[in-house]
Motif scaffolding. Structure first.
Motif, mmCIF file in Angstrom:
data_model
loop_
_atom_site.group_PDB
_atom_site.id
_atom_site.type_symbol
_atom_site.label_atom_id
_atom_site.label_comp_id
_atom_site.label_asym_id
_atom_site.label_seq_id
_atom_site.Cartn_x
_atom_site.Cartn_y
_atom_site.Cartn_z
ATOM 1 N N ASN A 407 -21.608 49.254 63.495
ATOM 2 C CA ASN A 407 -21.452 48.884 61.842
ATOM 3 C C ASN A 407 -21.107 47.278 62.001
ATOM 4 O O ASN A 407 -21.803 46.676 61.454
ATOM 5 N N LYS A 410 -24.153 45.895 62.830
ATOM 6 C CA LYS A 410 -25.334 45.771 61.860
ATOM 7 C C LYS A 410 -24.918 44.823 60.588
ATOM 8 O O LYS A 410 -25.719 44.280 60.299
ATOM 9 N N TYR A 411 -23.647 44.932 60.265
ATOM 10 C CA TYR A 411 -23.159 43.696 59.053
ATOM 11 C C TYR A 411 -22.675 42.525 59.378
ATOM 12 O O TYR A 411 -21.942 41.899 58.708
ATOM 13 N N ASP A 434 -14.655 41.883 62.916
ATOM 14 C CA ASP A 434 -16.095 41.248 63.034
ATOM 15 C C ASP A 434 -15.876 39.902 61.974
ATOM 16 O O ASP A 434 -15.115 39.974 61.255
ATOM 17 N N ILE A 439 -16.173 43.611 53.341
ATOM 18 C CA ILE A 439 -16.168 44.772 52.160
ATOM 19 C C ILE A 439 -15.321 44.645 50.839
ATOM 20 O O ILE A 439 -14.242 44.326 51.308
ATOM 21 N N ILE A 447 -15.817 53.933 51.132
ATOM 22 C CA ILE A 447 -16.589 53.981 52.213
ATOM 23 C C ILE A 447 -16.304 55.069 53.152
ATOM 24 O O ILE A 447 -17.358 55.366 53.996
ATOM 25 N N ARG A 452 -21.350 57.385 50.979
ATOM 26 C CA ARG A 452 -20.896 55.925 50.490
ATOM 27 C C ARG A 452 -21.283 54.798 51.034
ATOM 28 O O ARG A 452 -21.102 54.861 52.070
ATOM 29 N N GLN A 453 -21.968 53.934 50.285
ATOM 30 C CA GLN A 453 -22.301 52.730 50.913
ATOM 31 C C GLN A 453 -21.792 51.591 49.876
ATOM 32 O O GLN A 453 -22.042 51.934 48.808
ATOM 33 N N VAL A 454 -21.558 50.365 50.254
ATOM 34 C CA VAL A 454 -21.674 49.411 49.513
ATOM 35 C C VAL A 454 -22.597 48.956 48.692
ATOM 36 O O VAL A 454 -22.809 48.959 47.478
ATOM 37 N N GLY A 464 -29.087 52.840 56.947
ATOM 38 C CA GLY A 464 -27.924 53.667 57.298
ATOM 39 C C GLY A 464 -27.983 54.798 56.293
ATOM 40 O O GLY A 464 -28.463 54.967 55.095
ATOM 41 N N SER A 465 -27.271 55.814 56.731
ATOM 42 C CA SER A 465 -27.199 57.042 55.807
ATOM 43 C C SER A 465 -25.740 57.057 55.294
ATOM 44 O O SER A 465 -25.793 58.027 54.466
ATOM 45 N N GLY A 466 -24.817 56.196 55.359
ATOM 46 C CA GLY A 466 -23.775 56.566 54.611
ATOM 47 C C GLY A 466 -22.845 57.657 55.498
ATOM 48 O O GLY A 466 -21.963 57.968 54.514
ATOM 49 N N GLY A 468 -21.590 57.666 58.902
ATOM 50 C CA GLY A 468 -21.033 57.162 60.038
ATOM 51 C C GLY A 468 -19.485 57.205 59.949
ATOM 52 O O GLY A 468 -18.686 57.707 60.572
ATOM 53 N N LEU A 469 -18.862 56.513 58.705
ATOM 54 C CA LEU A 469 -17.649 56.411 58.691
ATOM 55 C C LEU A 469 -16.932 57.636 58.291
ATOM 56 O O LEU A 469 -15.694 57.673 58.649
ATOM 57 N N PHE A 495 -11.409 46.820 61.010
ATOM 58 C CA PHE A 495 -11.104 48.302 61.214
ATOM 59 C C PHE A 495 -9.978 48.873 61.869
ATOM 60 O O PHE A 495 -9.948 48.214 63.269
HETATM 61 P P1 ADP Z 1 -23.805 53.272 57.077
HETATM 62 O O1 ADP Z 1 -24.871 54.330 57.766
HETATM 63 O O2 ADP Z 1 -24.546 52.824 55.495
HETATM 64 O O3 ADP Z 1 -23.604 52.223 57.911
HETATM 65 P P2 ADP Z 1 -21.265 54.094 57.295
HETATM 66 O O4 ADP Z 1 -20.446 55.208 56.718
HETATM 67 O O5 ADP Z 1 -21.085 53.774 58.552
HETATM 68 O O6 ADP Z 1 -22.617 54.132 56.594
HETATM 69 O O7 ADP Z 1 -20.542 52.932 56.417
HETATM 70 C C1 ADP Z 1 -20.511 52.974 55.120
HETATM 71 C C2 ADP Z 1 -20.658 51.614 54.283
HETATM 72 O O8 ADP Z 1 -19.426 50.719 54.621
HETATM 73 C C3 ADP Z 1 -21.910 50.928 54.745
HETATM 74 O O9 ADP Z 1 -22.877 51.293 54.142
HETATM 75 C C4 ADP Z 1 -21.269 49.344 54.512
HETATM 76 O O10 ADP Z 1 -21.564 49.062 53.064
HETATM 77 C C5 ADP Z 1 -19.808 49.469 54.760
HETATM 78 N N1 ADP Z 1 -19.360 48.909 56.078
HETATM 79 C C6 ADP Z 1 -19.131 49.779 57.219
HETATM 80 N N2 ADP Z 1 -18.846 48.784 58.128
HETATM 81 C C7 ADP Z 1 -18.942 47.696 57.728
HETATM 82 C C8 ADP Z 1 -18.490 46.285 58.320
HETATM 83 N N3 ADP Z 1 -18.113 46.230 59.401
HETATM 84 N N4 ADP Z 1 -18.694 45.294 57.512
HETATM 85 C C9 ADP Z 1 -19.449 45.320 56.447
HETATM 86 N N5 ADP Z 1 -19.429 46.446 55.544
HETATM 87 C C10 ADP Z 1 -19.361 47.737 56.217
#
Ligand code: ADP
Length: 645
Positions: A407, A410-411, A434, A439, A447, A452-454, A464-466, A468-469, A495
């Protein structure tokens, strides 16, 4: 005929007795007169007979009218006594009346005529008195009955004045509110009302006072003495009563907390179901996009591979694209499987000794390639030079940190990503920090929920599938910890997560059993490998992987064939066994092969790659497991490992 009035006349003077008798007879004679000349006869007659009235002289031989009064009061409380005396003294009259004489008549020829009317008036008065007493007794009884009904009503009942002060409350209300009746009767209704519902209560009471309505029924909240909220159904009416016609509210209160809680739960469940439905729809749209994108690249670049005159550079670039997209696809599919496994409660935690520094070093190595490509510095801040050995589930720990690092990469567009850990009492606290997009605070909890995604718009910048977290959080909790974050928009995110610190001393053991890649030349000895695989494409892939090596390959397309070949071809050195096959599956085939040839190694290869599947294949006798899609290097390494036994 009218009943005669029964009279007992006490007088020691015969002349006076005659005078009285004569006066009464003269009046119509509806009297039955008994006479007593002395105390003894008086007491005897009084005890033996019933009388309606006593006439008594004041001065009698041996005793007097006052003593008669006293005696009668003692024996027959409500029998009226009229003093009939020759003494016209006012003092005696007052004394007699004070002692309870019903009247006082003077025994002269003139006055004695008033005796009969006096008797009738006394009896009438007595009758009125009796009726009043009876009415009072009936009133008391009815009041008692009403009180009992009030006290024992199954609902709370109270009487309030127009200022809202409790005048009277019943037991049930005292139980509902938790205060004693005495406490409540010193309080105002506002003292038990929920602050948010105070105004609706007041509005309705005002409507009653203004005569706009006769009764109101509302549902509102009260606060119990112990502080918790109680839902009640309140029915209130107004009435005016008492001497000054004051106004009162009579209120019935039913405790409906249980019903309200149940309704609330239903509402929450309904909202949850709707939300989940909405999220699932969003997820399906999203996932369809997330799966189609890498698939599109895989199909597209695979087709391009066939173009004539491709330069070797182009071919290698297309190859990279195909591999990258395959990884993405695999990661999404793995996430979906993980979440389904979690939901089914089938995740197994396998504790073993893990060298934390080594695990994080390997993750650093793994993610450094991607970080370098994005020109982002990736750093593992080792808190201690010494290795730390902890008993935990290594695969889950890896997955958690890999998700967070993935993540962060990615972000984050530029800057750096750092990660590390520290010991905090009986927990091990990890962090991944990072310099990415950050967020928003209102999403800190969100999240971690599934899907759930932002970013939710179609014009999403990040894939992303939302999932992971939510997987990460579930894994952290399975390892006995918590996960949380701190973030500043535009600056970055940290985190944190903890796991139980089951520290061990055994520093001798190494942890991650990385595949040992042997020199492929070792594979060049002619070896016989049986590939049990019903799918042609899968067989062809394995065949292609092994084409550079001098191996003799045989193929079985179901379990029975595999067993047969192993039985009839003792030269077979190794079996690659697909699990899901027609006729007989790979697990049953392995069991039979192991009975025939216990030393022949079997590597299970399957698209069922959950931990329980892997464990099941090992239980059935497989010596190793490789999951599909098969990683070329890993396949060679495993074949090598089992051939050079
Ligand atoms: P995704 O597959 O969308 O990454 P996650 O469950 O891993 O799904 O994360 C959910 C959401 O949390 C992401 O869509 C993103 O909006 C936010 N997010 C997670 N990690 C980060 C990060 N390190 N920086 C910014 N936003 C994050």
């Amino acid at each position: 005929m009218e009943n005669k009035i029964r009279i007992l006349h006490i007088d020691d003077n015969v002349h006076d007795r005659f005078l009285v008798k004569d006066a009464l007879m003269h009046e119509g004679g509806n009297f039955e007169i008994s006479e007593a000349a002395n105390r003894k006869i008086f007491e005897k007659l009084l005890s033996e007979r019933e009388f309606d009235v006593i006439l008594s002289d004041f001065n009698i031989l041996g005793f007097d009218g006052l003593q008669v009064l006293e005696y009668v009061r003692e024996k027959k409380t409500d029998l009226p006594v009229i003093i009939v005396t020759g003494t016209g003294s006012e003092e005696v009259a007052i004394k007699a009346m004070k002692m309870g004489a019903a009247d006082y008549v003077i025994k002269t020829v003139n006055h004695i005529r008033g005796l009969a009317p006096a008797i009738k008036s006394v009896l009438l008065h007595k009758q009125i008195q009796t009726e009043r007493n009876n009415a009072l007794i009936a009133l008391n009884e009815s009041e008692k009955l009403f009180r009992t009904a009030f006290e024992n009503a199954a609902v709370g009942v109270c009487l309030l004045d127009l200022e809202g002060r409790f005048i009277s409350v019943n037991n049930t209300l005292s139980e509902i509110l938790g205060y004693t009746k005495e406490e409540l009767e010193k309080m105002n209704i506002s003292g038990v009302s929920h602050p948010d519902d105070m105004s609706i209560g007041m509005t309705y009471l005002k409507q009653l006072i203004d005569g706009k309505t006769h009764s109101v029924i509302i549902e509102k909240r009260y606060i119990h003495k112990k502080g918790h909220v109680i839902w009640v159904c309140v029915s209130t009416g107004i009435f005016y009563g008492g001497k000054d016609k004051s106004g009162y509210f009579v209120t019935y209160i039913l405790d409906i907390t249980e019903r309200r809680n149940f309704e609330n739960q239903l509402k929450i469940a309904k909202e949850k179901a709707e939300e989940s439905d909405r999220l699932k729809t969003a997820f399906l749209n999203n996932i369809s996009h997330e799966i189609r994108t890498p698939l599109n690249a895989i199909v597209g670049f695979s087709t391009l591979q066939n173009k004539p005159n491709l330069t070797s550079e182009q071919r290698s670039k297309y190859n990279d694209m195909i591999l990258q997209s395959s990884d993405k696809l695999l990661s999404i599919i793995s996430d979906i499987i993980r979440i389904a496994t979690l939901e089914a409660g089938q995740v197994i935690i396998e504790l073993k000794e893990v060298n934390i520094n080594k695990t994080l070093d390997l993750l650093l190595e793994q993610f450094n390639i991607q970080a370098q490509k994005k020109n982002i510095e990736l750093r593992f801040n080792k808190s201690t030079g010494d290795d730390l050995f902890v008993k935990t589930d290594e695969t889950k720990l890896n997955q958690i940190i890999a998700n967070l690092l993935g993540n962060s990469l990615k972000y984050t567009a530029k800057g750096k990503i750092e990660f590390g850990y520290r010991i905090k009492k009986d927990l091990l606290e990890f962090y991944v920090k990072d310099t990415g997009i950050g967020i928003p605070e209102d999403m800190y909890d969100e999240i971690f929920k599934r899907f759930r995604q932002v970013e939710t718009t179609a014009a999403r910048n990040y894939g992303g599938s939302g999932l992971g977290l939510s997987i990460t959080k579930a894994y952290v909790e399975l390892l006995g910890g918590k996960i949380w974050l701190e973030s500043t928009m535009g600056k970055g995110t940290i985190f944190f997560f903890t796991i139980s610190l089951n520290q061990t001393d055994n520093k001798a053991k190494t942890v991650a059993e990385k595949p040992v890649f042997k020199e492929s030349s070792e594979l060049k000895n002619r070896k016989n490998i049986l590939i049990a695989e019903d799918e042609d494409s899968n067989y062809l892939f394995i065949e292609a992987c092994l084409s550079d090596y001098e191996m003799v390959l045989s193929r079985a397309t179901n379990g029975i064939e595999a067993v047969e070949i192993c039985k009839t071809h003792p030269e077979i050195d190794l079996v690659l066994m697909d699990i899901k096959m027609p006729v007989m599956n790979g697990l049953d085939a392995t069991k039979q092969i192991k009975l025939l040839r216990p030393d022949l190694h079997v590597i299970a290869q399957s698209a069922y790659s959950t931990e329980s599947e892997i464990n099941k294949s090992i239980e059935c006798g497989c010596d190793d497991f490789i999951s599909k899609p098969i990683n070329f290097d890993l396949l060679i390494s495993k074949i090598n490992k089992h051939l050079v036994k």
